[in-house]
Design a protein around this motif. Structure first.
Motif, PDB file in Angstrom:
ATOM      1  N   ASP A  63       0.842  -1.191   0.000  1.00 37.27           N
ATOM      2  CA  ASP A  63       0.000   0.000   0.000  1.00 37.27           C
ATOM      3  C   ASP A  63       0.881   1.246   0.000  1.00 37.27           C
ATOM      4  O   ASP A  63       1.804   1.361   0.808  1.00 37.27           O
ATOM      5  N   PRO A  65       0.789   5.346   0.352  1.00 37.80           N
ATOM      6  CA  PRO A  65      -0.004   6.551   0.638  1.00 37.80           C
ATOM      7  C   PRO A  65       0.268   7.625  -0.412  1.00 37.80           C
ATOM      8  O   PRO A  65       1.383   7.764  -0.886  1.00 37.80           O
ATOM      9  N   PRO A  70      -7.528  10.710  -0.309  1.00 40.16           N
ATOM     10  CA  PRO A  70      -8.136  10.167   0.915  1.00 40.16           C
ATOM     11  C   PRO A  70      -7.759   8.708   1.200  1.00 40.16           C
ATOM     12  O   PRO A  70      -7.884   8.255   2.322  1.00 40.16           O
ATOM     13  N   LYS A  71      -7.291   8.000   0.188  1.00 40.84           N
ATOM     14  CA  LYS A  71      -6.959   6.583   0.383  1.00 40.84           C
ATOM     15  C   LYS A  71      -5.643   6.252  -0.313  1.00 40.84           C
ATOM     16  O   LYS A  71      -5.245   6.924  -1.275  1.00 40.84           O
ATOM     17  N   LYS A  74      -3.630   0.641  -3.306  1.00 40.01           N
ATOM     18  CA  LYS A  74      -3.600  -0.679  -2.677  1.00 40.01           C
ATOM     19  C   LYS A  74      -2.580  -1.608  -3.329  1.00 40.01           C
ATOM     20  O   LYS A  74      -2.321  -1.520  -4.526  1.00 40.01           O
TER      21      LYS A  74
END
Length: 111
Positions: A63, A65, A70-71, A74
């Motif tokens: 993952d 950042p 906001p997410k 992945k």
């Protein structure tokens, strides 16, 4: 004559069969070793050590950042048609849902 890899002087001369010397900076080099080092530095490798090229497809391995998003991106996200660039983030690509990105090759693996 050979161009000096240290100062770019065009007047490098042969001292022996394998060693060249620069008259301006006194640098000594073996042209065969310089070519090997350059070819090794130019290759960009993924997290598993596989060489990457322009147009390859890769998969994100952890993952990541994203600043201002906001997410995170992945792990397992597939990225198509990458471009190899110079610098710390050596992959340019487009990721669905995020847009254009610059990634480090250590966080991807070849698909």
């Amino acid at each position: 004559m050979q161009k000096c890899p240290s100062c770019a002087c065009p007047y490098g001369y042969a001292v022996s069969e394998e060693v060249y010397n620069c008259p301006e900076c006194a640098f000594e080099w073996n042209p065969n070793e310089i070519k090997k080092e350059e070819s090794q530095e130019e290759t960009v490798k993924d997290a598993n050590g596989n060489p990457l090229q322009d147009g390859d497809d890769v998969v994100i391995v952890k993952d990541l950042p994203v600043k201002g998003a906001p997410k995170p991106i992945k792990a397992g996200t597939k990225v198509k048609n990458i471009r190899i660039t110079d610098g710390d983030h050596n992959i340019d690509c487009k990721i669905n849902g995020f847009g254009s990105m610059a990634l480090k090759s250590e966080f991807v693996k070849k698909a």
